[in-house]
Write a protein that holds these residues in place. Structure first.
Motif, mmCIF file in Angstrom:
data_model
loop_
_atom_site.group_PDB
_atom_site.id
_atom_site.type_symbol
_atom_site.label_atom_id
_atom_site.label_comp_id
_atom_site.label_asym_id
_atom_site.label_seq_id
_atom_site.Cartn_x
_atom_site.Cartn_y
_atom_site.Cartn_z
ATOM 1 N N GLY A 1 50.367 -27.998 -127.029
ATOM 2 C CA GLY A 1 50.480 -28.622 -128.299
ATOM 3 C C GLY A 1 48.925 -29.895 -127.834
ATOM 4 N N LEU A 2 48.491 -29.511 -126.600
ATOM 5 C CA LEU A 2 47.268 -30.279 -126.844
ATOM 6 C C LEU A 2 46.273 -29.417 -126.711
ATOM 7 C CD1 LEU A 2 48.147 -30.717 -122.595
ATOM 8 C CD2 LEU A 2 48.727 -32.352 -124.624
ATOM 9 N N LEU A 3 45.843 -28.827 -127.591
ATOM 10 C CA LEU A 3 44.769 -27.818 -128.485
ATOM 11 C C LEU A 3 45.363 -28.219 -129.867
ATOM 12 C CD1 LEU A 3 43.257 -25.174 -125.964
ATOM 13 C CD2 LEU A 3 42.714 -28.106 -125.773
ATOM 14 N N GLU A 4 44.380 -27.884 -130.777
ATOM 15 C CA GLU A 4 44.968 -27.384 -131.885
ATOM 16 C C GLU A 4 44.139 -26.497 -132.725
ATOM 17 O OE1 GLU A 4 42.196 -30.231 -134.848
ATOM 18 O OE2 GLU A 4 43.707 -31.897 -133.937
ATOM 19 N N TYR A 5 43.257 -25.527 -131.368
ATOM 20 C CA TYR A 5 43.278 -24.389 -131.993
ATOM 21 C C TYR A 5 43.670 -23.451 -131.119
ATOM 22 C CZ TYR A 5 39.546 -25.177 -128.748
ATOM 23 O OH TYR A 5 38.914 -25.524 -127.945
ATOM 24 N N ALA A 6 44.248 -21.658 -130.983
ATOM 25 C CA ALA A 6 44.658 -20.724 -130.110
ATOM 26 C C ALA A 6 43.207 -19.848 -129.923
ATOM 27 C CB ALA A 6 45.606 -19.884 -130.318
ATOM 28 N N THR A 7 42.568 -19.607 -129.040
ATOM 29 C CA THR A 7 41.527 -18.597 -128.369
ATOM 30 C C THR A 7 42.112 -16.774 -128.034
ATOM 31 O OG1 THR A 7 40.380 -20.846 -127.155
ATOM 32 C CG2 THR A 7 39.153 -18.607 -126.940
ATOM 33 N N ALA A 8 41.655 -16.284 -129.285
ATOM 34 C CA ALA A 8 41.889 -14.809 -129.165
ATOM 35 C C ALA A 8 41.253 -13.918 -127.652
ATOM 36 C CB ALA A 8 40.611 -14.351 -130.167
ATOM 37 N N GLY A 9 42.396 -13.184 -127.153
ATOM 38 C CA GLY A 9 41.927 -12.928 -125.998
ATOM 39 C C GLY A 9 41.158 -12.487 -125.471
ATOM 40 N N ASP A 10 40.664 -11.565 -126.712
ATOM 41 C CA ASP A 10 39.033 -11.434 -126.038
ATOM 42 C C ASP A 10 37.829 -12.357 -125.581
ATOM 43 O OD1 ASP A 10 39.386 -11.396 -129.220
ATOM 44 O OD2 ASP A 10 38.728 -10.302 -129.286
ATOM 45 N N ARG A 11 38.086 -13.746 -126.747
ATOM 46 C CA ARG A 11 37.200 -14.399 -126.496
ATOM 47 C C ARG A 11 37.905 -15.313 -124.689
ATOM 48 N NH1 ARG A 11 32.162 -15.513 -126.776
ATOM 49 N NH2 ARG A 11 32.788 -18.075 -126.860
ATOM 50 N N LEU A 12 39.065 -14.875 -124.414
ATOM 51 C CA LEU A 12 39.597 -15.780 -123.756
ATOM 52 C C LEU A 12 38.593 -14.738 -122.082
ATOM 53 C CD1 LEU A 12 42.594 -16.806 -123.325
ATOM 54 C CD2 LEU A 12 40.923 -18.115 -123.303
ATOM 55 N N VAL A 13 38.596 -13.525 -122.068
ATOM 56 C CA VAL A 13 37.855 -12.471 -121.827
ATOM 57 C C VAL A 13 37.072 -12.736 -121.126
ATOM 58 C CG1 VAL A 13 37.488 -10.099 -120.768
ATOM 59 C CG2 VAL A 13 39.716 -10.368 -121.798
ATOM 60 N N ARG A 14 35.863 -12.989 -122.520
ATOM 61 C CA ARG A 14 34.529 -13.535 -122.064
ATOM 62 C C ARG A 14 33.843 -14.695 -121.296
ATOM 63 N NH1 ARG A 14 30.005 -13.000 -127.571
ATOM 64 N NH2 ARG A 14 27.906 -13.729 -126.079
ATOM 65 N N ILE A 15 34.657 -15.248 -122.063
ATOM 66 C CA ILE A 15 34.857 -16.271 -120.942
ATOM 67 C C ILE A 15 35.166 -16.469 -119.870
ATOM 68 C CG2 ILE A 15 35.833 -19.412 -121.514
ATOM 69 C CD1 ILE A 15 34.209 -18.399 -123.460
ATOM 70 N N ALA A 16 36.330 -16.283 -119.372
ATOM 71 C CA ALA A 16 36.402 -15.897 -118.239
ATOM 72 C C ALA A 16 35.777 -15.143 -117.370
ATOM 73 C CB ALA A 16 37.521 -15.406 -117.833
ATOM 74 N N LEU A 17 35.091 -14.008 -117.316
ATOM 75 C CA LEU A 17 34.127 -13.729 -117.257
ATOM 76 C C LEU A 17 32.500 -13.973 -117.101
ATOM 77 C CD1 LEU A 17 33.769 -9.886 -119.198
ATOM 78 C CD2 LEU A 17 34.524 -10.727 -116.431
ATOM 79 N N ALA A 18 32.060 -15.107 -117.804
ATOM 80 C CA ALA A 18 31.274 -16.082 -118.148
ATOM 81 C C ALA A 18 31.170 -17.425 -117.518
ATOM 82 C CB ALA A 18 31.106 -17.076 -119.197
ATOM 83 N N SER A 19 32.350 -17.365 -117.138
ATOM 84 C CA SER A 19 32.703 -18.502 -115.750
ATOM 85 C C SER A 19 32.832 -18.352 -114.808
ATOM 86 C CB SER A 19 33.925 -19.657 -116.613
ATOM 87 O OG SER A 19 34.918 -20.206 -115.469
ATOM 88 N N GLY A 20 33.313 -17.161 -114.456
ATOM 89 C CA GLY A 20 33.439 -16.580 -113.100
ATOM 90 C C GLY A 20 32.222 -16.211 -112.722
ATOM 91 N N GLY A 21 31.329 -15.915 -113.551
ATOM 92 C CA GLY A 21 30.383 -14.828 -112.505
ATOM 93 C C GLY A 21 29.451 -15.958 -112.911
ATOM 94 N N ALA A 22 28.888 -17.048 -113.774
ATOM 95 C CA ALA A 22 28.130 -18.515 -113.491
ATOM 96 C C ALA A 22 28.691 -18.776 -111.663
ATOM 97 C CB ALA A 22 28.381 -19.093 -114.680
ATOM 98 N N PHE A 23 29.877 -19.598 -112.095
ATOM 99 C CA PHE A 23 30.727 -19.989 -110.808
ATOM 100 C C PHE A 23 30.258 -19.389 -109.353
ATOM 101 C CE2 PHE A 23 33.032 -20.206 -107.419
ATOM 102 C CZ PHE A 23 33.456 -22.106 -107.322
ATOM 103 N N LEU A 24 30.104 -18.354 -109.267
ATOM 104 C CA LEU A 24 30.267 -17.332 -108.100
ATOM 105 C C LEU A 24 28.846 -16.404 -107.650
ATOM 106 C CD1 LEU A 24 30.991 -15.585 -105.636
ATOM 107 C CD2 LEU A 24 30.774 -13.364 -107.285
#
Length: 231
Positions: free
Chosen positions: A94-117
């Motif tokens: 209940g800490l977030l008002e919205y749920a992120t779709a799974g395919d968006r989560l994958v894109r964010i994960a790739l962006a986050s991990g790739g940028a970090f590395l």
């Protein structure tokens, strides 16, 4: 050969920073400065993530680039996992008002991990090239260069329409809005987010020179290869 014990502290610190950043990035900064609504350009993650460069630089100074790269790889794995797991958990709590779709989560994960590395490896390369210069040049130059690359890669991969093949676009992020919320010029919202994030990274890079100097002097003796470096 570096012992396993040598990895414990930097890996733990990197893991804690990446985990905290993936949680904090879900929450905008609700404050106003001179008409500028910080919630439009900043999340609390912008205050924690830049310290990953501090961990990388201190590890590089103490143990060298090889160990620093291994610590970065640990952070990379955590970044990928947290980007997918953290948002649904916060939503269920209940800490977030919205749920992120799974395919968006994958894109964010790739962006986050790739940028970090990419950014952390660039940080290591720049730091290593300048490690014999004055004590502040290597961490300052490496953090700034890493921040530039990290910001560019994350926000373009996560939100730019050209990367639609990685995952669905975010309609809200692509909406035109006044740049930084205050200028007459309009741009996609994610551009303002990127500018705000980068400005905070630069500020943290400067502030992080203080703990870097203190820790380096007290707890991080030079490697033999550093002998003769300017201090």
């Amino acid at each position: 050969m570096t012992s396993l014990r040598s990895y414990i502290l930097p890996v733990a610190a990197m893991t804690a920073i990446v985990l905290a950043s993936n949680i904090a990035v879900q929450f905008p900064v609700f404050a106003e400065i001179g008409g500028l609504q910080l919630a439009d350009i900043l999340t609390f993650g912008a205050f924690t993530y830049p310290f990953a460069f501090l961990v990388t630089d201190l590890t590089n100074r103490r143990y060298g680039p090889a160990v620093a790269r291994r610590v970065v790889m640990a952070g990379f794995a955590v970044a990928i996992i947290c980007s997918i797991v953290v948002p649904p958990i916060l939503y269920d709590l209940g800490l977030l008002e919205y749920a992120t779709a799974g395919d968006r989560l994958v894109r964010i994960a790739l962006a986050s991990g790739g940028a970090f590395l990419a950014a952390q490896l660039l940080d290591i390369a720049v730091f290593n090239r300048l490690r014999q210069d004055s004590w502040w040049r290597a961490p300052a130059a490496s953090s700034v260069s890493g921040s530039v690359l990290d910001t560019f890669l994350f926000f373009t991969i996560a939100f730019a329409p050209v990367f639609f093949f990685v995952g669905p676009n975010d309609g809200f992020a692509l909406e035109a809005a006044p740049l930084l919320g205050v200028f007459a010029t309009e741009a996609p919202r994610w551009v303002s987010w990127a500018i705000g994030d980068f400005c905070m990274k630069l500020a943290i890079a400067v502030l992080a020179l203080v703990p870097y100097r203190i820790i380096m002097q007290q707890f991080v003796p030079y490697r033999p290869a550093d002998a003769g470096a300017a201090v």
